[in-house]
Design a protein around this motif. Structure first.
Motif, PDB file in Angstrom:
ATOM      1  N   UNK A   4      67.795  31.969   0.350  1.00  0.00           N
ATOM      2  CA  UNK A   4      67.533  32.669   1.602  1.00  0.00           C
ATOM      3  C   UNK A   4      66.025  32.893   1.668  1.00  0.00           C
ATOM      4  N   UNK A   5      65.410  32.498   2.767  1.00  0.00           N
ATOM      5  CA  UNK A   5      63.965  32.692   2.938  1.00  0.00           C
ATOM      6  C   UNK A   5      63.775  33.676   4.089  1.00  0.00           C
ATOM      7  N   UNK A   6      63.197  34.816   3.780  1.00  0.00           N
ATOM      8  CA  UNK A   6      63.080  35.908   4.759  1.00  0.00           C
ATOM      9  C   UNK A   6      64.423  36.174   5.450  1.00  0.00           C
ATOM     10  N   UNK A   7      65.491  36.113   4.647  1.00  0.00           N
ATOM     11  CA  UNK A   7      66.820  36.441   5.155  1.00  0.00           C
ATOM     12  C   UNK A   7      67.554  35.303   5.838  1.00  0.00           C
ATOM     13  N   UNK A   8      66.955  34.105   5.881  1.00  0.00           N
ATOM     14  CA  UNK A   8      67.601  32.971   6.544  1.00  0.00           C
ATOM     15  C   UNK A   8      67.950  31.884   5.529  1.00  0.00           C
ATOM     16  N   UNK A   9      69.133  31.310   5.669  1.00  0.00           N
ATOM     17  CA  UNK A   9      69.648  30.339   4.718  1.00  0.00           C
ATOM     18  C   UNK A   9      68.860  29.030   4.774  1.00  0.00           C
ATOM     19  N   UNK A  10      68.609  28.467   3.582  1.00  0.00           N
ATOM     20  CA  UNK A  10      67.950  27.167   3.477  1.00  0.00           C
ATOM     21  C   UNK A  10      68.616  26.401   2.340  1.00  0.00           C
ATOM     22  N   UNK A  59      51.850  33.843  12.058  1.00  0.00           N
ATOM     23  CA  UNK A  59      51.941  32.444  11.661  1.00  0.00           C
ATOM     24  C   UNK A  59      53.384  31.986  11.767  1.00  0.00           C
ATOM     25  N   UNK A  60      53.557  30.709  12.019  1.00  0.00           N
ATOM     26  CA  UNK A  60      54.862  30.071  11.847  1.00  0.00           C
ATOM     27  C   UNK A  60      54.840  29.331  10.514  1.00  0.00           C
ATOM     28  N   UNK A  61      55.914  29.473   9.757  1.00  0.00           N
ATOM     29  CA  UNK A  61      56.098  28.732   8.505  1.00  0.00           C
ATOM     30  C   UNK A  61      57.289  27.811   8.715  1.00  0.00           C
ATOM     31  N   UNK A  77      58.644  33.256  11.444  1.00  0.00           N
ATOM     32  CA  UNK A  77      57.443  33.904  11.959  1.00  0.00           C
ATOM     33  C   UNK A  77      57.043  34.983  10.967  1.00  0.00           C
ATOM     34  N   UNK A  78      55.820  34.899  10.453  1.00  0.00           N
ATOM     35  CA  UNK A  78      55.346  35.854   9.450  1.00  0.00           C
ATOM     36  C   UNK A  78      54.002  36.407   9.886  1.00  0.00           C
ATOM     37  N   UNK A  79      53.657  37.545   9.315  1.00  0.00           N
ATOM     38  CA  UNK A  79      52.396  38.211   9.675  1.00  0.00           C
ATOM     39  C   UNK A  79      51.368  37.980   8.574  1.00  0.00           C
ATOM     40  N   UNK A  80      50.209  37.413   8.907  1.00  0.00           N
ATOM     41  CA  UNK A  80      49.166  37.232   7.894  1.00  0.00           C
ATOM     42  C   UNK A  80      48.552  38.571   7.498  1.00  0.00           C
ATOM     43  N   UNK A  81      48.019  38.619   6.284  1.00  0.00           N
ATOM     44  CA  UNK A  81      47.413  39.841   5.763  1.00  0.00           C
ATOM     45  C   UNK A  81      45.963  39.576   5.364  1.00  0.00           C
TER      46      UNK A  81
END
Length: 278
Positions: free
Chosen positions: A85-91, A107-109, A133-137
């Motif tokens: 699971x990547x950020x809660x989504x199955x892969x 960002x989109x990953x 969709x992730x937030x850069x730091x």
């Protein structure tokens, strides 16, 4: 004779040119790799590492809002040996091209099924297995782009892309504890003959990961087969965790009494660790 001489000279030239070792020079963007086992799942990232080299990176060398190979040369790849699971989504397990679309605020990953490809020039959106969709730091400066695992548990790993002053994180959940418990239950059920070791190992793993129901079930099975130093010491620790200190002391003493001569150090360690219960 003259013709023969020319042939010899020509052969010498060919031997000199082709007999030399290939010249190896430093790559502008050297190859890098990150491999980490998380629980029972292997995560492998292969990439080329560009350097800042005084350039404007974000919105310059790497444009905003455009698909990026997440490195240099061939597309960066990420491989999972099991479903995750990547950020809660199955892969699904497998190798993916790891593309990104950098933005100022997010960002989109992208995990693309076509793992082996050059850059992002032939990116096929129909082959995208997952897009996050992730937030850069904001982060400390890094000259060379790279990947890190900054936090890890038996189940999870926080994977972070670092370059220049930006960090881009995502979390991989391997669900290793549950998968291991399921596998342990299957192994115990399918055992050809009753042995204490397999249920004991499963019980110890469950106890360590605070899965007390499974730990108790498998420990009872193991104790039924053999009351020895290992099984009785696990019983003592479980009783102590339940707040039953007097019972834990008795189990610890029984474990020490069962110790073989070659387990003297183990018995001493049990005595030391159980002293606080007395």
């Amino acid at each position: 004779m003259r013709k023969t001489g020319f042939i010899i000279i020509a052969l010498l030239v060919v031997t000199t040119v082709y007999g030399q070792q290939a010249l190896r020079l430093p790559a502008a963007s050297p190859k890098g790799s990150l491999m980490q086992t998380v629980g029972i799942t292997d995560i492998t990232i292969d990439y080329s590492r560009p350097g800042v080299k005084g350039r404007q990176i974000w919105g310059g060398l790497v444009p905003y809002d455009q698909m990026w190979r997440t490195g240099a040369n061939a597309a960066t790849t990420i491989e999972f040996s099991d479903e995750v699971m990547v950020n809660g989504q199955k892969l699904d397990k497998g190798k993916y091209a790891l593309f990104t679309i950098p933005g100022r605020d997010q960002w989109a990953v992208v995990f693309n099924k076509q793992g082996e490809q050059w850059g992002a020039f032939n990116h096929d959106a129909a082959q995208d297995a997952l897009r996050l969709t992730v937030k850069p730091e904001r982060a400390d400066f890094r000259e060379w782009m790279g990947f890190e695992i900054t936090e890890m548990t038996t189940d999870t790993a926080k994977v972070v892309l670092r370059w220049e002053n930006v960090a881009v994180p995502f979390t991989v959940d391997t669900q290793s504890i549950q998968r291991s418990l399921t596998a342990a239950d299957r192994a115990i059920t399918q055992a050809a003959s009753a042995r204490w070791q397999t249920p004991y190992r499963a019980a110890d793993f469950a106890f360590t990961n605070n899965r007390m129901d499974e730990a108790q079930k498998w420990l009872d099975m193991s104790l039924k087969e053999s009351e020895n130093t290992a099984t009785l010491w696990l019983k003592a620790r479980m009783l102590a965790k339940q707040g039953k200190r007097a019972d834990a002391v008795r189990a610890a003493d029984a474990a020490i009494a069962k110790a073989r001569p070659d387990q003297a150090d183990f018995a001493s360690e049990i005595k030391r660790l159980s002293a606080e219960w007395r």
